[in-house]
Design a protein around this motif. Structure first.
Motif, PDB file in Angstrom:
ATOM      1  N   THR A 290      24.375   2.617  93.935  1.00 50.07           N
ATOM      2  CA  THR A 290      22.940   2.887  93.983  1.00 50.07           C
ATOM      3  C   THR A 290      22.577   3.115  95.440  1.00 50.07           C
ATOM      4  O   THR A 290      22.720   2.208  96.273  1.00 50.07           O
ATOM      5  CB  THR A 290      22.135   1.707  93.416  1.00 50.07           C
ATOM      6  N   LEU A 291      22.148   4.327  95.753  1.00 47.44           N
ATOM      7  CA  LEU A 291      21.764   4.679  97.119  1.00 47.44           C
ATOM      8  C   LEU A 291      20.260   4.531  97.271  1.00 47.44           C
ATOM      9  O   LEU A 291      19.499   4.865  96.357  1.00 47.44           O
ATOM     10  CB  LEU A 291      22.166   6.114  97.454  1.00 47.44           C
ATOM     11  N   THR A 292      19.834   4.044  98.431  1.00 51.53           N
ATOM     12  CA  THR A 292      18.401   3.907  98.665  1.00 51.53           C
ATOM     13  C   THR A 292      18.087   4.127 100.137  1.00 51.53           C
ATOM     14  O   THR A 292      18.982   4.390 100.949  1.00 51.53           O
ATOM     15  CB  THR A 292      17.874   2.552  98.166  1.00 51.53           C
ATOM     16  N   THR A 293      16.807   3.978 100.496  1.00 56.47           N
ATOM     17  CA  THR A 293      16.309   4.353 101.814  1.00 56.47           C
ATOM     18  C   THR A 293      16.203   3.152 102.750  1.00 56.47           C
ATOM     19  O   THR A 293      16.218   1.997 102.315  1.00 56.47           O
ATOM     20  CB  THR A 293      14.917   4.982 101.679  1.00 56.47           C
ATOM     21  N   ALA A 294      16.029   3.440 104.026  1.00 58.88           N
ATOM     22  CA  ALA A 294      15.852   2.372 105.015  1.00 58.88           C
ATOM     23  C   ALA A 294      14.599   1.533 104.751  1.00 58.88           C
ATOM     24  O   ALA A 294      14.655   0.303 104.877  1.00 58.88           O
ATOM     25  CB  ALA A 294      15.821   2.972 106.419  1.00 58.88           C
ATOM     26  N   PRO A 295      13.443   2.146 104.406  1.00 63.43           N
ATOM     27  CA  PRO A 295      12.272   1.311 104.121  1.00 63.43           C
ATOM     28  C   PRO A 295      12.511   0.301 102.996  1.00 63.43           C
ATOM     29  O   PRO A 295      12.040  -0.841 103.072  1.00 63.43           O
ATOM     30  CB  PRO A 295      11.200   2.330 103.747  1.00 63.43           C
ATOM     31  N   VAL A 296      13.225   0.700 101.953  1.00 58.23           N
ATOM     32  CA  VAL A 296      13.532  -0.248 100.883  1.00 58.23           C
ATOM     33  C   VAL A 296      14.441  -1.350 101.421  1.00 58.23           C
ATOM     34  O   VAL A 296      14.181  -2.549 101.226  1.00 58.23           O
ATOM     35  CB  VAL A 296      14.193   0.469  99.685  1.00 58.23           C
ATOM     36  N   TYR A 297      15.493  -0.970 102.112  1.00 55.98           N
ATOM     37  CA  TYR A 297      16.430  -1.956 102.659  1.00 55.98           C
ATOM     38  C   TYR A 297      15.730  -2.943 103.593  1.00 55.98           C
ATOM     39  O   TYR A 297      15.969  -4.160 103.531  1.00 55.98           O
ATOM     40  CB  TYR A 297      17.547  -1.216 103.398  1.00 55.98           C
TER      41      TYR A 297
END
Length: 427
Positions: A290-297
């Motif tokens: 599951t790939l996600t963005t820096a703001p989510v991380y």
């Protein structure tokens, strides 16, 4: 239905085949399979024992074109020397180590390679899991916790599309729009609303929506039905306008199936969560991401209570990561994507011919994915008869799925369509 002493009546066949089938019928339980017909005396299941390129062989020595890529997983063909070698080399070092509190070289390399397939500053983080269902489960739980930790805990609703399919774990099952599979479990899952088009989104209060989930470009289990061109980009705009997260389920469409590495790239869309599995490991070993963005991380940093407490024992398994890396290498060394347009065009011509055959209601295509809708009641008989002509695939209701490995040659596609024509004529 038969207990341990049930007598299984099978025709002449090799002794090892008979033994395997008898053991299967007495002890195995198959997915998405009514077990009564499966264990019936007159049912002779195929026992698959070998594969090479786009071909597979059963225990009786019969060869078939792998017409659905071994349930949509195989990319570069079976027993590819490069992937075999990568797995064996990794096996000589270590087969598995925990990813909980430790790193491993292949997972580090794979995370870097996957994020590198997207523009800088977009999908920057990778969370590994085991299969498509868990990749979706990760996105669901991660998106809900993200809302809790960014001051929007009221955003708990998911919106999914009717007749879609996103996996079988409890959360993923709640997103499923196929009542036969999911209706009995729906009340146990999260709050999910269903729509058939973008217009349906307006029936919900956008301020309560956490995320919209969709299979981009084409729905798989919904009999291979493509979305209208431009729809995905419009959905991205709608989500941006209303502060809604976008989860793309590319478990089936990823890794070249639609003609580009990922379906979302066809419309220049970057999601907030991208779910990958099936072809990620080249069709060799189970692995999902599951790939996600820096703001989510970033929302999970700081206080340890904010950490994402979720994971699996075999997360980032080194053998699976090695297979995935070798598969990504083959996209470059074998120019897989560059070779696809000619194959896609050839398949389109063959499908156009097939569309005029008696019994064919419709043909649908997206890249090297095709659904051949047949008259009611013909799906299973045609697939069974196609085996006699060297094609192995299965239907969704009465839609025959044709999704061969990307290494398939044009003459192999000819064989597949000829097999379906012959099967139709025979049925």
């Amino acid at each position: 239905m038969g207990g341990p002493g049930r007598q299984i009546m099978l025709g002449p066949m090799r002794e090892d085949t008979r033994r395997w089938i008898e053991a299967d019928k007495r002890h195995a339980w198959h997915p998405f399979t009514p077990q009564g017909p499966w264990t019936a005396d007159d049912h002779e299941p195929l026992v698959i024992v070998r594969g090479e390129g786009p071909w597979i062989w059963d225990s009786e020595g019969r060869r078939y074109l792998d017409g659905n890529s071994s349930i949509w997983t195989n990319i570069h063909g079976h027993a590819h020397p490069a992937i075999n070698r990568a797995i064996v080399e990794q096996l000589g070092q270590i087969a598995h180590s925990s990813f909980l509190g430790f790193a491993n070289p292949r997972a580090s390399e794979l995370a870097s390679r996957l994020t590198g397939l997207f523009p800088p500053g977009t999908l920057e983080r990778v969370f590994f899991s085991d299969d498509g269902s868990t990749a979706i489960e990760v996105a669901m739980k991660m998106s809900l916790q993200y809302r809790m930790q960014t001051g929007e805990p009221e955003r708990t609703r998911f919106v999914a599309f009717a007749d879609g399919y996103h996996g079988d774990t409890m959360g993923a099952a709640a997103l499923g729009g196929v009542s036969r599979f999911f209706e009995r479990f729906r009340r146990f899952g999260p709050d999910v609303g269903f729509v058939r088009s973008l217009a349906g989104l307006d029936q919900f209060a956008a301020s309560e929506i956490n995320a919209v989930v969709i299979e981009p470009l084409i729905q798989g289990v919904n009999e291979m039905r493509p979305w209208p061109a431009g729809m995905l980009a419009e959905l991205r705009d709608w989500c941006d306008c209303h502060g809604v997260l976008l989860i793309l389920d590319e478990v089936m469409t990823g890794f070249g199936r639609t003609g580009t590495m990922f379906a979302c790239q066809r419309e220049d869309v970057i999601p907030d969560f991208l779910c990958l599995a099936k072809g990620l490991g080249g069709g060799y070993l189970p692995i999902a991401a599951t790939l996600t963005t820096a703001p989510v991380y970033d929302a999970f940093l700081g206080d340890p209570v904010n950490a994402f407490y979720y994971g699996h024992s075999f997360t980032a398994n080194p053998l699976a990561c090695a297979a995935a890396l070798a598969s990504l290498d083959l996209f470059l060394t074998e120019r897989t994507l560059e070779e696809l347009p000619a194959k896609v065009e050839h398949l389109a011509k063959l499908l156009e011919e097939l569309a005029s055959c008696e019994g064919v209601v419709d043909v649908r295509q997206c890249g090297l994915v095709a659904g051949i809708e047949l008259r009611a009641g013909l799906g299973s008989p045609v697939c069974l008869r196609a085996r006699d002509h060297g094609l192995l695939t299965r239907p969704i209701r009465d839609t025959v799925v044709l999704m061969p490995p990307l290494c398939v040659e044009r003459e192999d596609l000819d064989l597949a369509i000829d097999a379906l024509k012959a099967a139709l004529a025979g049925v």
